[in-house]
Design a protein around this motif. Sequence first.
Motif: not given
Length: 387
Positions: A185-199
């Motif tokens: 499972g994962a938690i990511i910050p809102t914004g561009a960096y979080g989206q890159r981590v999620s991808t």
Amino acid sequence: MMFGSGGAALGRLRHLVVCAGIALLAGCAVIPKPTEAPPPPKPAEVTPDANVLPTDADRHRVALLVPMSGPNAPVGQAIANATTMALLDTNADNVRITTYDTALGAGLAANKAILDGNRLILGPLLADEVVAVASVARPAKVPMITYSNDANVADRDVFVLGQVPSQAITRVVGYAQEKGIKSIGAIIPTGAYGQRVSTALMVAARSRGITVTSVESYDRSNTSVSSAVRRVLTKGPVGALLIGDSGRIALMAAPAANGTKLLGTELWNGDAAIAKSPAMRGAWFAAVSDKRFGQFEQSYRTRFGAAPSRLATLGYDSVLLTLNVARTWKPGTLFPTAKLYARDGFIGLDGVFRFDPNGVAERAMEVREVGAGTFVTASPAPAKFNP
């Protein structure tokens, strides 16, 4: 491909000149025979003019574009200092690096660098600055090696030297799978960096046969981070929880994880607070090796009287890379970007790296485990790349 280390004095935006002059011989001299001609005196550097760059045609002109004023000035100054160290350490005398302050406008800095005759740009630091610099540098056929970690800005003439988040995620997820982790499972910050981590997580998990149970976002407040962790855990048990953010956020999230194995990013590198936290014990994260950083840090402190930013090694390694290519680069000609695609790669303070076909630095990373007040290397970084 191996190369050394080097240095040259840098500082705030400055412009130097070499006024080539011929000194007249005074006093008595032996008159040459009529058939002989005295050799012309070698031009010598004299007192610099404050408004013009030197005219030394036998040196490569390289521009360093970093923030030297404003909120990011400490990072920019550390990178500039590191480039000086690289030139000094290698005794390089065929490259002149001039620093331009991007805080005054990255496009303006690039324009000045081009007008000054620079054939390569090191920097800038931020992804949005790359766009502004490229609009000026590309028509002049001047490539850049940027310190940004955003792979999206890479292009045929833009090489990304920064540590791209996806590589750290791929490395730690692969290690987790090898250790028996089957769901994340994962938690990511809102914004561009979080989206890159999620991808990056989705791609890495798919390639390793790992199930991603939930990815929850947060806005970096303590309550929001803890809530995101609880949302992940209520959707079912997970083998590990990826915290796609800095050490500060990880310390907020860890207590709510209730002992779940934690995974992290390259942003945890060098964060002593993580090592001291009992809630972080046993967590894994991937980063470039620190094997050479300790010696660099000590040398930096001796020379500049302060600790370097961890990003300073990017400045040092970019100079080593430039010097390596400069072996076959004729001064005054276009920078040979094709040399940057060497498949056996290069080596610097942060270990081995090479540029992929898209111009993004592929790095050899190690996996570290949080121990009792320290970090332990769980899986060392490869010493070289496979062909």
